[in-house]
Scaffold this active site. Structure first.
Site, short mmCIF file in Angstrom:
data_model
loop_
_atom_site.label_atom_id
_atom_site.label_comp_id
_atom_site.label_asym_id
_atom_site.label_seq_id
_atom_site.Cartn_x
_atom_site.Cartn_y
_atom_site.Cartn_z
N LYS A 1 28.46 -65.12 13.73
CA LYS A 1 28.26 -65.78 14.90
C LYS A 1 27.13 -65.30 15.77
O LYS A 1 27.21 -64.24 15.93
CB LYS A 1 29.37 -66.00 15.53
CG LYS A 1 29.45 -67.08 16.87
CD LYS A 1 30.62 -67.13 18.03
CE LYS A 1 30.48 -66.01 18.91
NZ LYS A 1 29.70 -66.33 20.05
N ASP B 1 26.09 -70.44 17.82
CA ASP B 1 26.89 -70.64 18.88
C ASP B 1 26.01 -70.95 20.07
O ASP B 1 25.95 -70.09 21.13
CB ASP B 1 28.01 -69.63 19.26
CG ASP B 1 28.79 -69.85 20.17
OD1 ASP B 1 28.97 -70.93 20.61
OD2 ASP B 1 29.23 -68.62 20.88
N LYS C 1 26.14 -73.68 21.92
CA LYS C 1 26.89 -74.52 23.14
C LYS C 1 26.13 -75.74 24.00
O LYS C 1 25.97 -75.55 25.15
CB LYS C 1 27.53 -73.64 24.00
CG LYS C 1 28.60 -72.66 23.67
CD LYS C 1 29.28 -71.90 24.93
CE LYS C 1 30.31 -70.85 24.08
NZ LYS C 1 29.76 -69.62 23.57
N ASP D 1 23.48 -81.43 27.23
CA ASP D 1 22.47 -82.01 27.83
C ASP D 1 22.61 -83.49 27.59
O ASP D 1 23.52 -83.93 27.13
CB ASP D 1 21.38 -81.51 27.37
CG ASP D 1 19.93 -81.53 28.33
OD1 ASP D 1 19.66 -82.48 28.97
OD2 ASP D 1 19.23 -80.43 28.42
N THR E 1 36.93 -70.10 28.56
CA THR E 1 38.13 -69.49 28.78
C THR E 1 37.93 -68.56 29.98
O THR E 1 38.98 -68.19 30.62
CB THR E 1 38.43 -68.63 27.47
OG1 THR E 1 37.32 -68.17 27.18
CG2 THR E 1 39.27 -69.55 26.76
N ARG F 1 33.28 -57.14 18.99
CA ARG F 1 33.06 -55.44 19.03
C ARG F 1 34.06 -54.69 18.42
O ARG F 1 33.74 -53.63 17.96
CB ARG F 1 33.43 -55.12 20.71
CG ARG F 1 32.05 -55.78 21.50
CD ARG F 1 32.38 -55.86 22.85
NE ARG F 1 33.41 -56.98 22.96
CZ ARG F 1 33.57 -57.53 24.20
NH1 ARG F 1 33.32 -56.63 25.32
NH2 ARG F 1 34.50 -58.60 24.51
O1 C5P Z 1 33.54 -58.89 20.94
P1 C5P Z 1 34.38 -60.16 20.99
O2 C5P Z 1 35.48 -59.90 19.93
O3 C5P Z 1 35.41 -59.91 22.51
O4 C5P Z 1 33.53 -61.31 20.68
C1 C5P Z 1 33.94 -62.61 20.99
C2 C5P Z 1 32.85 -63.37 20.95
O5 C5P Z 1 33.63 -64.79 21.00
C3 C5P Z 1 31.84 -63.43 21.89
O6 C5P Z 1 30.53 -63.42 21.35
C4 C5P Z 1 32.07 -64.08 22.90
O7 C5P Z 1 31.05 -64.71 23.57
C5 C5P Z 1 32.90 -65.41 22.21
N1 C5P Z 1 33.70 -66.26 23.23
C6 C5P Z 1 34.93 -65.59 23.43
N2 C5P Z 1 35.78 -66.49 24.13
C7 C5P Z 1 35.44 -67.68 24.14
C8 C5P Z 1 34.52 -68.24 23.59
C9 C5P Z 1 33.41 -67.31 23.02
O8 C5P Z 1 35.13 -64.43 23.26
N3 C5P Z 1 36.52 -68.69 24.90
#
Ligand code: C5P
Length: 235
Positions: free
Chosen positions: A32, A59, A61, A64, A123, A214
């Site tokens: 992603k 991603d 998003k 517009d 979220t 992460r």
């Molecule tokens: O590092 P981590 O597992 O928290 O990354 C989650 C990914 O999903 C990040 O790119 C974050 O921006 C994205 N994301 C999220 N929650 C959402 C939408 C997207 O954590 N509701």
């Protein structure tokens, strides 16, 4: 089963992204790439990573007016992402035009249509934020309203939090694709994620794809981290 993991590569650095994608290709379903990578490297950067042959969830998003989102989609589908997204709060006309644009591009240029999914409510917003934005009702009600609107407009699915999998499945059915971030393998650092599920729990609950960043990318050994997750999923 096709590997459901999309690894979130949240970095502005091309070399870091290339190294991660090179090592993780073959161990995950896709990557992603979001605004952090896109704003630093643009579509050429995304295109360079897609040359490695790994499915990409772009991603961005998009949010517009219908004509502008359609124009942006025409440019982005050119690099053949597997999944792309728009904000459902852009409204019905925007989403319908997004669907027809992606379908036309795929038909005219003879490639497999990417999944077009919607972001419902970020979220990061909670009960207290909704009235300040002029929305009434609970976040969950708003999520369901926007998910059903997205489905009615012909989108393939939505991005949703682990807590939203069940209620969305109940109203949108089994064919609607649910792409779920906020995933934490057992015992891993929560970081800034608050409401999480493990990869296996999310898939058992009905997620089609899970987004994990992460816990994989910050690991000393990202391949070992992802293989440990793959083992828990297939057990
Ligand atoms: O590092 P981590 O597992 O928290 O990354 C989650 C990914 O999903 C990040 O790119 C974050 O921006 C994205 N994301 C999220 N929650 C959402 C939408 C997207 O954590 N509701």
């Amino acid at each position: 089963m096709i590997n459901p993991i999309f690894v979130a590569i949240d970095t502005p650095h091309m070399k870091t992204a290339l190294d991660l994608v090179n090592s993780l290709a073959g161990h995950v379903g896709g990557v992603k790439l979001g605004l952090e990578f896109f704003c630093a490297n643009g579509l050429p950067g995304i295109s360079d990573l897609s040359q490695l042959g790994i499915p990409i969830f772009l991603d961005l998003k998009l949010h517009d007016i219908p004509n502008t989102v359609a124009g942006a989609l025409k440019s982005t589908v050119a690099i053949r992402p597997a999944i792309i997204n728009v904000h459902s709060s852009g409204g019905e006309a925007m989403m319908r035009q997004a669907v027809s644009t992606v379908e036309e591009c795929a038909a005219n240029e003879n490639f497999e249509k990417p999944l077009l999914i919607a972001v419902t409510l970020l979220t990061s917003l909670d009960d207290e934020d909704l009235p300040t934005l002029g929305f009434s009702g609970t976040p969950q009600k708003q999520v369901i309203r926007l998910a059903t609107l997205s489905q009615r407009c012909g989108l393939d699915g939505v991005v949703c939090s682990p807590l939203e999998i069940k209620p969305i499945r109940e109203v949108c059915g089994n064919e609607f694709k649910l792409v779920v971030p906020g995933i934490r393998p057992e015992g891993s650092d929560m970081g800034d994620q608050k409401r999480t599920l493990t990869p296996k729990q999310a898939l058992e609950m009905g997620a089609d794809y899970i987004v994990i960043g992460r816990p994989i990318t910050s690991s000393d050994d990202p391949v070992a981290a992802v293989e440990a997750i793959n083992a828990t999923i297939s057990s």
